[in-house]
Design an enzyme around this catalytic site. Structure first.
Site, PDB file in Angstrom:
ATOM      1  N   GLY A 131       3.192   5.858 -19.371  1.00  0.00           N
ATOM      2  CA  GLY A 131       2.225   5.798 -20.458  1.00  0.00           C
ATOM      3  C   GLY A 131       1.535   4.458 -20.593  1.00  0.00           C
ATOM      4  O   GLY A 131       0.589   4.323 -21.355  1.00  0.00           O
ATOM      5  N   ASP A 150       1.101   3.856   2.865  1.00  0.00           N
ATOM      6  CA  ASP A 150       1.652   3.379   4.136  1.00  0.00           C
ATOM      7  C   ASP A 150       3.169   3.225   4.113  1.00  0.00           C
ATOM      8  O   ASP A 150       3.831   3.517   5.105  1.00  0.00           O
ATOM      9  CB  ASP A 150       1.071   1.999   4.486  1.00  0.00           C
ATOM     10  CG  ASP A 150      -0.387   2.059   4.894  1.00  0.00           C
ATOM     11  OD1 ASP A 150      -0.949   3.163   5.034  1.00  0.00           O
ATOM     12  OD2 ASP A 150      -0.979   0.977   5.075  1.00  0.00           O
ATOM     13  N   THR A 151       3.702   2.708   3.001  1.00  0.00           N
ATOM     14  CA  THR A 151       5.093   2.227   3.062  1.00  0.00           C
ATOM     15  C   THR A 151       6.005   2.644   1.905  1.00  0.00           C
ATOM     16  O   THR A 151       7.196   2.365   1.947  1.00  0.00           O
ATOM     17  CB  THR A 151       5.103   0.688   3.113  1.00  0.00           C
ATOM     18  OG1 THR A 151       4.466   0.183   1.939  1.00  0.00           O
ATOM     19  CG2 THR A 151       4.404   0.158   4.356  1.00  0.00           C
ATOM     20  N   ARG A 152       5.461   3.286   0.858  1.00  0.00           N
ATOM     21  CA  ARG A 152       6.279   3.546  -0.338  1.00  0.00           C
ATOM     22  C   ARG A 152       7.544   4.343  -0.020  1.00  0.00           C
ATOM     23  O   ARG A 152       8.626   4.017  -0.485  1.00  0.00           O
ATOM     24  CB  ARG A 152       5.476   4.279  -1.403  1.00  0.00           C
ATOM     25  CG  ARG A 152       6.292   4.528  -2.681  1.00  0.00           C
ATOM     26  CD  ARG A 152       5.571   5.325  -3.734  1.00  0.00           C
ATOM     27  NE  ARG A 152       4.264   4.838  -4.071  1.00  0.00           N
ATOM     28  CZ  ARG A 152       4.006   3.862  -4.944  1.00  0.00           C
ATOM     29  NH1 ARG A 152       5.008   3.261  -5.556  1.00  0.00           N
ATOM     30  NH2 ARG A 152       2.773   3.496  -5.187  1.00  0.00           N
ATOM     31  N   GLU A 187      -4.690  -7.192  -6.510  1.00  0.00           N
ATOM     32  CA  GLU A 187      -3.326  -7.682  -6.716  1.00  0.00           C
ATOM     33  C   GLU A 187      -3.094  -8.963  -5.929  1.00  0.00           C
ATOM     34  O   GLU A 187      -2.576  -9.945  -6.455  1.00  0.00           O
ATOM     35  CB  GLU A 187      -2.321  -6.630  -6.201  1.00  0.00           C
ATOM     36  CG  GLU A 187      -1.581  -5.888  -7.237  1.00  0.00           C
ATOM     37  CD  GLU A 187      -0.584  -4.920  -6.603  1.00  0.00           C
ATOM     38  OE1 GLU A 187      -0.459  -3.839  -7.153  1.00  0.00           O
ATOM     39  OE2 GLU A 187       0.063  -5.239  -5.584  1.00  0.00           O
ATOM     40  N   ARG A 201       0.875  -1.175   0.000  1.00  0.00           N
ATOM     41  CA  ARG A 201       0.000   0.000   0.000  1.00  0.00           C
ATOM     42  C   ARG A 201       0.906   1.217   0.000  1.00  0.00           C
ATOM     43  O   ARG A 201       1.608   1.501   0.973  1.00  0.00           O
ATOM     44  CB  ARG A 201      -0.901  -0.038   1.239  1.00  0.00           C
ATOM     45  CG  ARG A 201      -1.698   1.192   1.501  1.00  0.00           C
ATOM     46  CD  ARG A 201      -2.906   1.276   0.624  1.00  0.00           C
ATOM     47  NE  ARG A 201      -3.680   2.439   1.073  1.00  0.00           N
ATOM     48  CZ  ARG A 201      -4.748   2.862   0.476  1.00  0.00           C
ATOM     49  NH1 ARG A 201      -5.202   2.233  -0.576  1.00  0.00           N
ATOM     50  NH2 ARG A 201      -5.389   3.906   0.916  1.00  0.00           N
ATOM     51  N   GLY A 202       0.910   1.952  -1.099  1.00  0.00           N
ATOM     52  CA  GLY A 202       1.834   3.066  -1.281  1.00  0.00           C
ATOM     53  C   GLY A 202       1.778   4.119  -0.192  1.00  0.00           C
ATOM     54  O   GLY A 202       2.813   4.585   0.282  1.00  0.00           O
TER      55      GLY A 202
END
Length: 192
Positions: free
Chosen positions: A87, A57-59, A121, A54-55
């Site tokens: 793109g 939260d943790t990216r 995912e 989950r971006g």
């Protein structure tokens, strides 16, 4: 820090990492976390690892450090903001990358289950376990594995919302979370 090592390397991986030495691959082979993959399947891998996370939260924290560590070890890793060509449509590209990955590292964070995208995912990853013999390694980042497995806590709250908005997908998401939550992985809680 999480260390992941692999026995051997795909031809595609070698093309992307011309500087990785035989010595590095030999050291990786001697680690305790090695898996054997049938030759007919291993020939189709384009990535060693697919990172699911989950971006929000943790990216910019844990996942960035994990990605850097994997790449430094010569482990060809798919991370959407690093690997996805600009793109290109995100959905089909991610599903294809999941299918082309030997291992999926799933970082379960507090808000992972809030994202229908992450749950889609995960469902696809768990399907690849059965159809492509993909290896899944869960990382429980500030999350209790039983909350993932049983959809308790914040995961339960997210599913109450999903029941209203995504009724037709909830069953497959629950099965994927239960299956992934039952796998051996790493529990990371820096507060303990």
């Amino acid at each position: 820090m999480v260390s992941v090592f692999f026995r051997g390397s795909s031809d595609h991986h070698q093309q992307h990492n011309p500087t990785s030495s035989e010595e590095d691959r030999s050291a990786a082979s001697s680690s305790s976390a090695s898996h054997s993959v049938p030759a007919s399947i291993s020939q189709s891998w384009n990535y060693d690892v697919f990172l699911s996370f989950r971006g929000d939260d943790t990216r910019k924290s844990f996942v960035d450090h994990l990605y850097t560590a994997l790449e430094q070890r010569g482990i060809y890793t798919y991370k959407d903001d690093e690997t996805l060509p600009r793109g290109e449509r995100i959905g089909p590209a991610l599903l294809k990358a999941i299918q082309e990955s030997r291992i999926a590292l799933v970082v379960f964070s507090e808000n992972y289950a809030d994202s229908s995208w992450c749950l889609d995912e995960l469902a696809h990853i768990m399907e690849c376990v059965d159809t492509r013999e993909q290896i899944v390694i869960p990382i429980f980042y500030h999350v209790d594995p039983s909350d993932v497995r049983k959809q308790n806590g914040k995961y339960g709250k997210a599913f109450r919302k999903h029941k209203r908005e995504n009724k037709h997908k909830v069953g497959s998401w629950r099965k994927a979370l239960e299956k992934a939550g039952n796998l051996s992985g790493w529990v990371i809680d820096e507060n303990k």
